[in-house]
Enzyme design. Structure first.
Site, mmCIF file in Angstrom:
data_model
loop_
_atom_site.group_PDB
_atom_site.id
_atom_site.type_symbol
_atom_site.label_atom_id
_atom_site.label_comp_id
_atom_site.label_asym_id
_atom_site.label_seq_id
_atom_site.Cartn_x
_atom_site.Cartn_y
_atom_site.Cartn_z
ATOM 1 N N ARG A 1 0.835 -1.200 0.000
ATOM 2 C CA ARG A 1 0.000 0.000 0.000
ATOM 3 C C ARG A 1 0.874 1.256 0.000
ATOM 4 O O ARG A 1 1.715 1.435 0.873
ATOM 5 C CB ARG A 1 -0.926 0.017 1.214
ATOM 6 C CG ARG A 1 -2.004 1.099 1.145
ATOM 7 C CD ARG A 1 -2.925 1.060 2.355
ATOM 8 N NE ARG A 1 -3.497 -0.260 2.576
ATOM 9 C CZ ARG A 1 -4.551 -0.741 1.929
ATOM 10 N NH1 ARG A 1 -5.134 0.003 0.991
ATOM 11 N NH2 ARG A 1 -5.016 -1.942 2.195
ATOM 12 N N GLU B 1 0.344 -7.830 -3.856
ATOM 13 C CA GLU B 1 -0.789 -7.002 -4.262
ATOM 14 C C GLU B 1 -0.455 -5.531 -4.084
ATOM 15 O O GLU B 1 0.231 -5.141 -3.141
ATOM 16 C CB GLU B 1 -2.049 -7.340 -3.472
ATOM 17 C CG GLU B 1 -1.961 -7.021 -1.994
ATOM 18 C CD GLU B 1 -3.316 -6.891 -1.319
ATOM 19 O OE1 GLU B 1 -3.927 -5.805 -1.425
ATOM 20 O OE2 GLU B 1 -3.735 -7.859 -0.675
ATOM 21 N N LYS C 1 -10.135 -13.987 2.854
ATOM 22 C CA LYS C 1 -9.360 -13.005 3.604
ATOM 23 C C LYS C 1 -10.144 -12.648 4.867
ATOM 24 O O LYS C 1 -11.157 -11.968 4.794
ATOM 25 C CB LYS C 1 -9.124 -11.770 2.731
ATOM 26 C CG LYS C 1 -8.537 -10.577 3.441
ATOM 27 C CD LYS C 1 -8.467 -9.388 2.496
ATOM 28 C CE LYS C 1 -8.063 -8.116 3.211
ATOM 29 N NZ LYS C 1 -8.008 -6.956 2.276
ATOM 30 N N GLY D 1 -2.721 -6.594 11.386
ATOM 31 C CA GLY D 1 -2.000 -6.764 12.637
ATOM 32 C C GLY D 1 -1.090 -7.971 12.707
ATOM 33 O O GLY D 1 -0.614 -8.330 13.793
ATOM 34 N N SER E 1 1.590 -3.055 6.936
ATOM 35 C CA SER E 1 2.605 -2.068 7.307
ATOM 36 C C SER E 1 3.802 -2.664 8.031
ATOM 37 O O SER E 1 4.868 -2.044 8.061
ATOM 38 C CB SER E 1 1.977 -0.975 8.175
ATOM 39 O OG SER E 1 1.409 -1.529 9.348
#
Length: 226
Positions: free
Chosen positions: A31, A54, A143, A173, A194
């Protein structure tokens, strides 16, 4: 004859996605990646062992990044888009060279459009009703999102009613050191955000984080087998 009531019929998952998932059941969520950086990070992930990448569509010029990654890494890897919210966007992902559609929701239009184009699809689901409807519409994997909210007990409960052939992927997470409880509960793989990639980080950081996740998965798997 005993019926297998918890296996969707017919369940025919995308062969390319399943092969990539078997090689490494971790989905890299890039992202915020930019087209200028996409190829370098794609190569870093591939060299670390990742086989599914992705690019969320709320990234800058995502279709260019998808194309850049697809051209940069071998064909045994699967490249696609995340945060695909509408059916018409699936065609744009396909045109960019994408083979995978990942969603935060389970909109039937998005799932069925992906399957009509022979693409893999991983819809986001948060309830058994959403999960079984997604499978009915042709989902390849589920997912489980957000994983922080659902937790391991939900994974365990779902695994009791969703056939083992259907991969469950918690997303949200996930860190290199917390995969074990999810695997023990019945998860098969994970989507990584992240903790793997943050916009602006160098490809060397992506490579280091990717290796940490690969090692964490190895350790978690070893713990589950004991």
């Amino acid at each position: 004859m005993q019926l297998d009531l918890n296996l969707p019929a017919p369940y025919q998952p995308h062969a390319g996605l399943m092969a990539a998932f078997e090689a490494c059941p971790l989905i890299a969520i890039m992202r915020g990646i930019t087209p200028a950086d996409a190829a370098d990070h794609g190569r870093a992930l591939y060299e670390a062992g990742f086989r599914i990448i992705e690019v969320p569509l709320n990234s800058p010029n995502p279709f260019d990044s998808i194309s850049a990654i697809r051209q940069a890494i071998p064909v045994d890897a699967i490249v696609g888009a995340g945060t695909v919210l509408r059916g018409e966007l699936v065609h744009d992902v396909k045109a960019a060279g994408g083979e995978l559609i990942v969603m935060p929701h389970s909109d039937p239009e998005v799932v069925t459009t992906a399957k009509s184009l022979a693409m893999a699809c991983a819809p986001g689901v948060a309830t058994p009703t959403e999960a079984f409807l997604a499978l009915k519409n042709g989902a390849d994997v589920l997912k489980m999102f957000p994983a922080e909210q659902l937790g391991c007990q939900v994974v365990k409960a779902w695994r009791a009613v969703i056939h083992n052939d259907v991969p469950l992927l918690p997303v949200g997470g996930i860190a290199p050191d917390n995969m074990g409880p999810f695997l023990s509960a019945g998860a098969n793989g994970f989507g990584l955000g992240s903790a793997l990639y943050k916009p602006g980080q160098p490809a060397t950081a992506t490579a280091s984080n990717a290796k940490a996740f690969i090692n964490g998965l190895r350790i978690a798997r070893a713990g589950v087998k004991k």
